[in-house]
Scaffold this active site. Sequence first.
Site, PDB file in Angstrom:
ATOM      1  N   VAL A 172       0.897  -1.423   0.081  1.00  0.00           N
ATOM      2  CA  VAL A 172       0.026   0.059   0.068  1.00  0.00           C
ATOM      3  C   VAL A 172       0.826   1.417  -0.044  1.00  0.00           C
ATOM      4  O   VAL A 172       0.410   2.354  -0.365  1.00  0.00           O
ATOM      5  CB  VAL A 172      -1.045   0.125   1.180  1.00  0.00           C
ATOM      6  CG1 VAL A 172      -0.472   0.125   2.604  1.00  0.00           C
ATOM      7  CG2 VAL A 172      -1.898   1.213   1.203  1.00  0.00           C
ATOM      8  N   ASP A 197       5.747  -1.627  14.949  1.00  0.00           N
ATOM      9  CA  ASP A 197       5.666  -2.666  13.692  1.00  0.00           C
ATOM     10  C   ASP A 197       6.334  -2.448  12.732  1.00  0.00           C
ATOM     11  O   ASP A 197       6.681  -3.158  11.978  1.00  0.00           O
ATOM     12  CB  ASP A 197       4.067  -3.044  13.396  1.00  0.00           C
ATOM     13  CG  ASP A 197       4.174  -4.457  12.563  1.00  0.00           C
ATOM     14  OD1 ASP A 197       4.879  -5.356  12.594  1.00  0.00           O
ATOM     15  OD2 ASP A 197       3.373  -4.192  11.513  1.00  0.00           O
ATOM     16  N   GLU A 217      14.892  -1.470   8.588  1.00  0.00           N
ATOM     17  CA  GLU A 217      14.181  -2.776   8.695  1.00  0.00           C
ATOM     18  C   GLU A 217      15.148  -3.903   8.071  1.00  0.00           C
ATOM     19  O   GLU A 217      15.472  -3.633   6.870  1.00  0.00           O
ATOM     20  CB  GLU A 217      12.982  -2.784   8.226  1.00  0.00           C
ATOM     21  CG  GLU A 217      12.010  -1.868   9.162  1.00  0.00           C
ATOM     22  CD  GLU A 217      10.360  -1.829   8.655  1.00  0.00           C
ATOM     23  OE1 GLU A 217       9.872  -2.430   7.546  1.00  0.00           O
ATOM     24  OE2 GLU A 217       9.674  -1.118   9.110  1.00  0.00           O
ATOM     25  N   ARG A 256       5.212   3.912   9.244  1.00  0.00           N
ATOM     26  CA  ARG A 256       6.333   4.024   8.676  1.00  0.00           C
ATOM     27  C   ARG A 256       7.537   4.018   9.769  1.00  0.00           C
ATOM     28  O   ARG A 256       7.298   5.155  10.392  1.00  0.00           O
ATOM     29  CB  ARG A 256       6.699   4.780   7.307  1.00  0.00           C
ATOM     30  CG  ARG A 256       5.993   4.181   6.174  1.00  0.00           C
ATOM     31  CD  ARG A 256       6.611   3.058   5.765  1.00  0.00           C
ATOM     32  NE  ARG A 256       6.034   2.605   4.377  1.00  0.00           N
ATOM     33  CZ  ARG A 256       5.135   1.589   4.479  1.00  0.00           C
ATOM     34  NH1 ARG A 256       4.855   1.095   5.641  1.00  0.00           N
ATOM     35  NH2 ARG A 256       4.462   1.223   3.540  1.00  0.00           N
ATOM     36  N   HIS A 262       7.607  -5.967  11.335  1.00  0.00           N
ATOM     37  CA  HIS A 262       6.715  -5.340  10.182  1.00  0.00           C
ATOM     38  C   HIS A 262       5.806  -6.519   9.757  1.00  0.00           C
ATOM     39  O   HIS A 262       6.001  -6.818   8.479  1.00  0.00           O
ATOM     40  CB  HIS A 262       7.564  -4.925   9.001  1.00  0.00           C
ATOM     41  CG  HIS A 262       6.882  -3.822   8.347  1.00  0.00           C
ATOM     42  ND1 HIS A 262       7.621  -2.856   7.340  1.00  0.00           N
ATOM     43  CD2 HIS A 262       5.597  -3.884   7.809  1.00  0.00           C
ATOM     44  CE1 HIS A 262       6.373  -2.318   6.703  1.00  0.00           C
ATOM     45  NE2 HIS A 262       5.463  -2.806   7.019  1.00  0.00           N
ATOM     46  N   ILE A 263       4.782  -6.786  10.427  1.00  0.00           N
ATOM     47  CA  ILE A 263       3.965  -7.800  10.038  1.00  0.00           C
ATOM     48  C   ILE A 263       2.438  -7.656  10.052  1.00  0.00           C
ATOM     49  O   ILE A 263       1.570  -8.446  10.058  1.00  0.00           O
ATOM     50  CB  ILE A 263       4.125  -9.296  11.036  1.00  0.00           C
ATOM     51  CG1 ILE A 263       3.820  -8.891  12.386  1.00  0.00           C
ATOM     52  CG2 ILE A 263       5.458  -9.769  10.730  1.00  0.00           C
ATOM     53  CD1 ILE A 263       3.855 -10.166  13.375  1.00  0.00           C
ATOM     54  N   GLY A 264       2.286  -6.239   9.737  1.00  0.00           N
ATOM     55  CA  GLY A 264       0.956  -5.713   9.747  1.00  0.00           C
ATOM     56  C   GLY A 264      -0.088  -6.475   8.928  1.00  0.00           C
ATOM     57  O   GLY A 264      -1.092  -6.700   9.328  1.00  0.00           O
ATOM     58  N   SER A 265       0.408  -6.779   7.811  1.00  0.00           N
ATOM     59  CA  SER A 265      -0.513  -7.208   6.596  1.00  0.00           C
ATOM     60  C   SER A 265      -0.362  -8.932   6.692  1.00  0.00           C
ATOM     61  O   SER A 265      -0.851  -9.608   5.731  1.00  0.00           O
ATOM     62  CB  SER A 265      -0.449  -6.741   5.371  1.00  0.00           C
ATOM     63  OG  SER A 265       1.046  -6.978   4.935  1.00  0.00           O
ATOM     64  N   ARG A 319      -4.421  16.185   7.947  1.00  0.00           N
ATOM     65  CA  ARG A 319      -4.390  17.466   6.934  1.00  0.00           C
ATOM     66  C   ARG A 319      -5.615  17.923   7.084  1.00  0.00           C
ATOM     67  O   ARG A 319      -5.670  19.283   7.241  1.00  0.00           O
ATOM     68  CB  ARG A 319      -3.858  17.174   5.541  1.00  0.00           C
ATOM     69  CG  ARG A 319      -2.322  16.930   5.636  1.00  0.00           C
ATOM     70  CD  ARG A 319      -2.203  16.748   3.912  1.00  0.00           C
ATOM     71  NE  ARG A 319      -2.659  15.551   3.336  1.00  0.00           N
ATOM     72  CZ  ARG A 319      -2.058  14.480   3.361  1.00  0.00           C
ATOM     73  NH1 ARG A 319      -0.854  14.556   3.581  1.00  0.00           N
ATOM     74  NH2 ARG A 319      -2.717  13.282   2.819  1.00  0.00           N
ATOM     75  N   ILE A 373      -6.654   2.762   7.102  1.00  0.00           N
ATOM     76  CA  ILE A 373      -6.202   1.968   8.253  1.00  0.00           C
ATOM     77  C   ILE A 373      -6.485   2.542   9.577  1.00  0.00           C
ATOM     78  O   ILE A 373      -6.858   1.943  10.470  1.00  0.00           O
ATOM     79  CB  ILE A 373      -4.606   1.842   8.206  1.00  0.00           C
ATOM     80  CG1 ILE A 373      -4.555   0.785   6.760  1.00  0.00           C
ATOM     81  CG2 ILE A 373      -4.126   0.843   9.084  1.00  0.00           C
ATOM     82  CD1 ILE A 373      -3.027   0.583   6.376  1.00  0.00           C
TER      83      ILE A 373
END
Length: 328
Positions: free
Chosen positions: A84, A269, A274, A245, A293-296, A186, A165
Amino acid sequence: MKAAGKLMKVFITRRIPQEGMKILTASGVCEVSLWDSDEPVPRSELLKGVQGAHGLLCLLSDKIDAGVLDAAGPNLKVISTMSVGFDHLALDEIKKRAIRVGYTPDVLTDATAELTVALLLATARRLPEGVEEVKNGGWSSWKPLWLCGYGLSGSTVGIIGLGRIGMAIAQRLMPFGVKRLLYSGRTAKAHAAEVNGEFVPLDTLVSESDFIIVSCSLTPETQSLCDKAFFSKMKKTAIFVNSSRGAVVNQEDLYTALSSGQIAAAGLDVTTPEPLPTNHPLLTLKNCVVLPHIGSATYSTRGIMSSLAAKNLLGGLQDSEMASELNF
């Protein structure tokens, strides 16, 4: 399209779930070459692999810059990223060459929101510490304040970036009895009404929230947004969670805030770099939970991301519509 019988060349920078490979193989329009590994493609191999390619299917860890585009040459008409995020793509260079870009938003929203909630709970209720105590014999008799953490019931939650998200995280947290949901970004979002979200300045969110969740995209404005000044405004009892990020956070400042007791705990995460080196100071802290970094990372989500990336690639090759095209 190319003349009949002439297949278009496609380079894929990594092994991807079978769902996507099957779509490309069955299409009959492209000849696929693949960096056949679960590890990232070395740059030298990437530059070799893209030569003469009409399409490139890449991952978040592949830096697609002018060097890669030059190596590919004038045939390249589409880049499809199985992510994404697109901060790994040099969009200005890509635009100059009129190359189309596909990405995979929406399909990973639920999985990433679930993981963010899991990370928040694990951090706030000290689950990794608890598991460790069971294993190392630290669990003795019941003690009134041992391993106490912080609960969501009656709390104020602040979400930085109420996009797809961020909104999915908010919807999952509200049933826990959250009292106020603040968000910044924003612009105010009409859909925030569904979760009674209050649009507030960032300073208000930081100073009033019991839980702060970073869910914004990485832009020049958000780079190192969470720094010393940011952490100094947080409550001493507040929990900080980042699943967006790594570069949004100044990790040295976060380490100082955590080790000095300026904030209660953090769950990450995402990091910079990384993978995070195993000797990184953040990994010495009990009040910092770091995931790789296993969010998805659910089987179904990664399969759907793979097939969407393949469909986007084919759309670009055949000059037809893409399911998810990045407009930039």
